[in-house]
Design a protein around this motif. Sequence first.
Motif, PDB file in Angstrom:
ATOM      1  N   LEU A 134      -7.204   3.805  -2.778  1.00  0.00           N
ATOM      2  CA  LEU A 134      -6.789   4.812  -3.750  1.00  0.00           C
ATOM      3  C   LEU A 134      -7.825   4.962  -4.860  1.00  0.00           C
ATOM      4  N   SER A 135      -8.427   3.858  -5.251  1.00  0.00           N
ATOM      5  CA  SER A 135      -9.360   3.958  -6.370  1.00  0.00           C
ATOM      6  C   SER A 135     -10.795   4.173  -5.896  1.00  0.00           C
ATOM      7  N   LEU A 195      -2.965   4.669  -9.944  1.00  0.00           N
ATOM      8  CA  LEU A 195      -2.794   3.212  -9.910  1.00  0.00           C
ATOM      9  C   LEU A 195      -2.293   2.695 -11.241  1.00  0.00           C
ATOM     10  N   MET A 196      -2.906   3.227 -12.321  1.00  0.00           N
ATOM     11  CA  MET A 196      -2.492   2.789 -13.658  1.00  0.00           C
ATOM     12  C   MET A 196      -1.033   3.155 -13.910  1.00  0.00           C
ATOM     13  N   LEU A 197      -0.647   4.353 -13.450  1.00  0.00           N
ATOM     14  CA  LEU A 197       0.735   4.767 -13.658  1.00  0.00           C
ATOM     15  C   LEU A 197       1.687   3.884 -12.861  1.00  0.00           C
ATOM     16  N   VAL A 208       5.935   8.500  -9.379  1.00  0.00           N
ATOM     17  CA  VAL A 208       4.536   8.133  -9.148  1.00  0.00           C
ATOM     18  C   VAL A 208       4.311   7.768  -7.687  1.00  0.00           C
ATOM     19  N   ILE A 209       5.281   7.057  -7.099  1.00  0.00           N
ATOM     20  CA  ILE A 209       5.119   6.698  -5.683  1.00  0.00           C
ATOM     21  C   ILE A 209       5.103   7.955  -4.816  1.00  0.00           C
ATOM     22  N   THR A 210       5.975   8.911  -5.162  1.00  0.00           N
ATOM     23  CA  THR A 210       5.955  10.164  -4.399  1.00  0.00           C
ATOM     24  C   THR A 210       4.608  10.849  -4.518  1.00  0.00           C
ATOM     25  N   ALA A 268      -4.355  14.972 -16.389  1.00  0.00           N
ATOM     26  CA  ALA A 268      -4.695  15.030 -14.975  1.00  0.00           C
ATOM     27  C   ALA A 268      -4.687  13.612 -14.422  1.00  0.00           C
ATOM     28  N   ALA A 269      -4.380  13.523 -13.149  1.00  0.00           N
ATOM     29  CA  ALA A 269      -4.339  12.206 -12.524  1.00  0.00           C
ATOM     30  C   ALA A 269      -5.203  12.220 -11.279  1.00  0.00           C
ATOM     31  N   ASP A 270      -6.040  11.213 -11.131  1.00  0.00           N
ATOM     32  CA  ASP A 270      -6.709  10.992  -9.854  1.00  0.00           C
ATOM     33  C   ASP A 270      -6.238   9.631  -9.342  1.00  0.00           C
TER      34      ASP A 270
END
Lengths: 483, 527
Positions: free
Chosen positions: B475-476, B84-86, B43-45, B77-79
């Motif tokens: 990020l959000s 952030l949640m992950l 996730v950080i990557t 999908a991730a935005d």
Amino acid sequence: MSERDILRILPMMILAGGTILTMLLVAIKRNHKLTFISTLTVLAFSFISLFRTNNGLPHSIGDLLLIDRFGTYYQAIILLAAFLVSVFSYISIQNFFPEKRKEEYYLLLMIATLGAGMMVISTHFISFFVSLEVLSVSLYGLISYYRERTKPIEAGLKYLIIAAMSSAFLLFGMALVYAISGNMAFHNLADTVTHLNTPSLLMVTAGLGLMIVGIGFKLAVAPFHMWTPDVYEGASSPVSAFIASASKGAMVAVLIRIFVMADLYHFNKIMEVFVAIAVLSMLIGNLLALVQKNVKRILAYSSIAHFGYTLVALVSSREIGPQAATFYVTTYFVTILAAFGLITLISHSDREASHIKDYKGLFWRKPFLSAVFSIVLLSLAGIPLTAGFMGKYFILTAGVGGASWLLVFVLVLSSVIGLYYYLRIIATMMKRKKEKVPLARVFLVFSASGIFVLAVLGVLIVWLGVYPTWLMDLVNSLFITVY
Amino acid sequence: MILIWLIILLTGSGLLAWLAGRWSNTLPRVISLVANLFLLGIVITMWLKSVPGTEGQWVSSYTHAWVPGFGIQIKLAADGLSLLMLLLTSFMGIISVLASWKEINKNVGFFHFNLMLVLAGITGVFLALDLFLLYFFWELMLIPMYFLISIWGHENKTYAATKFFLFTQASGLLMFLSILALYFIHGANTGVYTFDYEQLLGTNIAPNVAFLLMMGFVIAFTVKLSTVPLHSWLPDAHTQAPTAGSVILAALLLKTGAYGLIRFVLPLFPQASQQFAPVAMALGVISILYGAKLAFAQTDLKRLVAYISVSHMGFILLGIYAFNEMAMQGVVMQIIVHGISTGALFIIAGALSHRIHTRELAQMGGLWSKVPRMGAMGLIFVLASLGLPGLGNFVAEILILIGSFPSNQLLTILATIGLITATVYSLRIMQKVFYGVKHKEWKIADFGFREMVVMGSLTVVIIWLGLFPSPVLRLSENPVRNIIEKVNQSQTKSAQNEAATTDYMSVRRLMKEQHFNTKNKNVNTKE
């Protein structure tokens, strides 16, 4: 009957002939294992021959029988169910019925399967009734087969009286319909009804009403459900499994045929009755299961609720209702067979482990069996990753698609109630040793075949829960011919 | 593609942990720790690789047909928001594995299987963009959580676990009905039957129907968010769950409710949400005050922390329905910092009750001299949860309050009282547990190395978020702005008839921008 006709009903012919051969075999040499293997062979051959006769469908034999993909599908699942039931029966009889004369059981089982198999292809009141009686009469014997105990005898008698009475209702209903329409084929009902005057229509409706009573008894939907818990409790687990799966499944198939072919969706009164039955079954089944302490009784009440769910699908949507009901029945077959199979395996030396106490702490001693049982219970409750969830999804889709909000809300409400007692069994299995688990009392049957079958069923439940597409496509393809 | 692997990674390592549990107790712990570290790394990557400014779009997505006949697909999908949640999920996953390292000694393999499965379900909810899939994951996280509570819980575990399951299942089914209805309405309108979130956006629904459908979703999400009056499962579940279970419940499971409201309810039902906003904000304020009041009255330490959660979740509901960017950013912040601070409090409570075998406040008292490290950590997180400036919770709460002030002054003022009550109940924890009169001479061990690592990393994060919240906010920012715009567009549409409202709107927007700028300035000066 032409050669082609015989070829089309070859699977049932094999079953009937095989039963006679097995009977002769019993007469020559009485051997439990031999009879068992012969039964499995007959069922397997009958199952295989289903696929040989697949081309040239649908094929109708007079008004009596219609062999189509729909009927063949139900025959297939009934034969598979009977196959598994015989495997569990072998374990059960071998361990709990050491007395003599074990062999006739399989004959009865095969005849019952024959009845169920004929029922799903009948399109006429006569063929329907005859095959239903073939099924019922052999069930009397099966239920009270462990004849040196009191409970099975009681259960058998109860079933006998109730089934005979419901047959009477069914016959009288058929007679009334015949008196008006002069015909007993399902599809003629729709045609005759359209040009009837009011008194005649009333009589047809009354006839259908009486038939609903009869069918309701066999399906064990509320308010005709009273016999189920006693019979489930009294009969041995494999027999209960057979009643819950093959017998009721065949009835659902007939009901779908009547609904579609006789176009019951036109009769508002009849539909209202079915709505009431569905609502009552869901509520009564789930509410009464809450107070039960016997797992077999819980499964009995839950089966009342489950056939209520099936009716929800059937009643609310003409387009996808039959598919949803068929899909649901299939998932229920898999689940309930696994459930009763488990009860067969987890048993005491003198009786079946049916009290909820018998399951205390099972998880820590038999992790595999309890894991399968948990999956089964979650599937009955309709939790994702299990077949039951996809089935419930299909039913809710039919319900919401048909805008039957009352049925859908009752379904949701009652399945939450239902969740409670399924969870209670799981929680009981999870209890730890320090909470006084009676270790010595439990007698676990060791049976490699039983474990194997359960593993297959467990995998199937999860597989259907994750990847149901193939079955949904299969079920959808069945209904092209019915319409 | 990477997204589906996240879920496979979690599920697979869970199964592996279960198998490994046959041979060793340590192996399952190591497996799930490594898996969570992997997850965090991935996730950080993804975060570092994401191009700044594009957070509003999907950073990564994965689509695969599942049940094509019904228009069901596996669409993940991730935005920025999901990322952030992950991040939170994987971080708290690590924390909960570490926190239960020594607490769980029976059936360790199965414990970790359930733990990883809950995390998989939560990850799925944060990523799902198909409503059927959403429901699937939504239910999926219940079962392992049920097992976590009912097997490894405390004295009244069966009751708590069943209550938890029934509440969430009942509300989840209502949501499922709404999803199905939405599916059919969309299908009837366009001829395309699909559960795809992006296609369902902007479905034409009659307003009263839309409101009913929205309520299905809202009930499911507010039960999870434990909004008063649907909160009563939470104190029981929290109290009875093992430490790791409480941490995951507080830090992640509750947040799926908040995420659901932001991601699904607002964009799918913008107008109905506008109608519902006053009620939701009022419920939020009631939760803040009622939760605080009950937190103050508790004598059971874990129950107390549970009610703190109820109170803090009230801020989230208030902020979501304020419909402006600043409040929403505050909500995102609150989701994260509440996870960390309450998670930390649960770890402390769990560690304490593991050592002295009671959770009763009356039995504690004067423990600082015995366990100074635990006391110090307790102090940090108690201060965090009362909103001390410099710690993350302050940023979140202040953003929410400033943001919701223009939307509803009265309710915001009432909510501000929550900050005072928070001080009262939080300091009461310190007073009753670590200061005050010694009731008993406990002989207990202080936090060891492993526990100090856990608490230390939580402390670092909460201080970092308190001082430098901008990476998170950045990020959000775009995803939140997109959602807010969607809601406000529908409002302007409906408000076009009333010119006066439009004027007010522009004033509000000005105010909002001003506030946000000053806020950013503040942050910058702190840096």
